[in-house]
Design a protein around this motif. Structure first.
Motif, mmCIF file in Angstrom:
data_model
loop_
_atom_site.group_PDB
_atom_site.id
_atom_site.type_symbol
_atom_site.label_atom_id
_atom_site.label_comp_id
_atom_site.label_asym_id
_atom_site.label_seq_id
_atom_site.Cartn_x
_atom_site.Cartn_y
_atom_site.Cartn_z
ATOM 1 N N TYR A 9 44.099 31.006 35.204
ATOM 2 C CA TYR A 9 45.292 31.854 35.278
ATOM 3 C C TYR A 9 46.556 31.103 34.872
ATOM 4 C CZ TYR A 9 48.918 34.782 37.356
ATOM 5 O OH TYR A 9 50.031 35.534 37.547
ATOM 6 N N ASP A 55 51.806 38.048 36.026
ATOM 7 C CA ASP A 55 51.736 38.261 37.476
ATOM 8 C C ASP A 55 51.459 39.724 37.812
ATOM 9 O OD1 ASP A 55 54.315 38.830 36.501
ATOM 10 O OD2 ASP A 55 55.273 38.380 38.413
ATOM 11 N N ARG A 58 47.729 40.406 37.237
ATOM 12 C CA ARG A 58 46.933 39.930 38.375
ATOM 13 C C ARG A 58 47.035 40.894 39.551
ATOM 14 N NH1 ARG A 58 46.550 33.759 40.363
ATOM 15 N NH2 ARG A 58 44.601 34.020 41.449
#
Length: 68
Positions: A9, A55, A58
């Protein structure tokens, strides 16, 4: 399908384009375009470009992962 060159990530750029989203999710480019045009998918439109903040991607994955 696109092969992802990112190993984790943290290596992802802050903003992903549609091709990168396809690679990260392991889906086709057409599938990624369909996804970014869906109502609940987090996108940011800059001119004619569509980008996805990593972000928010995710968070979307977490929110849409089925809990068993």
């Amino acid at each position: 399908m696109n092969e992802c060159t990112y190993k984790n990530y943290d290596e992802l750029p802050l903003m992903l384009n549609v091709v990168q989203v396809a690679a990260v999710l392991g889906i086709s480019r057409a599938g990624a375009y369909e996804l970014v045009h869906s109502e609940d998918f987090p996108t940011l439109k800059i001119g004619s470009r569509i980008v996805v903040p990593k972000d928010k991607l995710r968070e979307w994955i977490d929110a849409n992962t089925a809990q068993k």
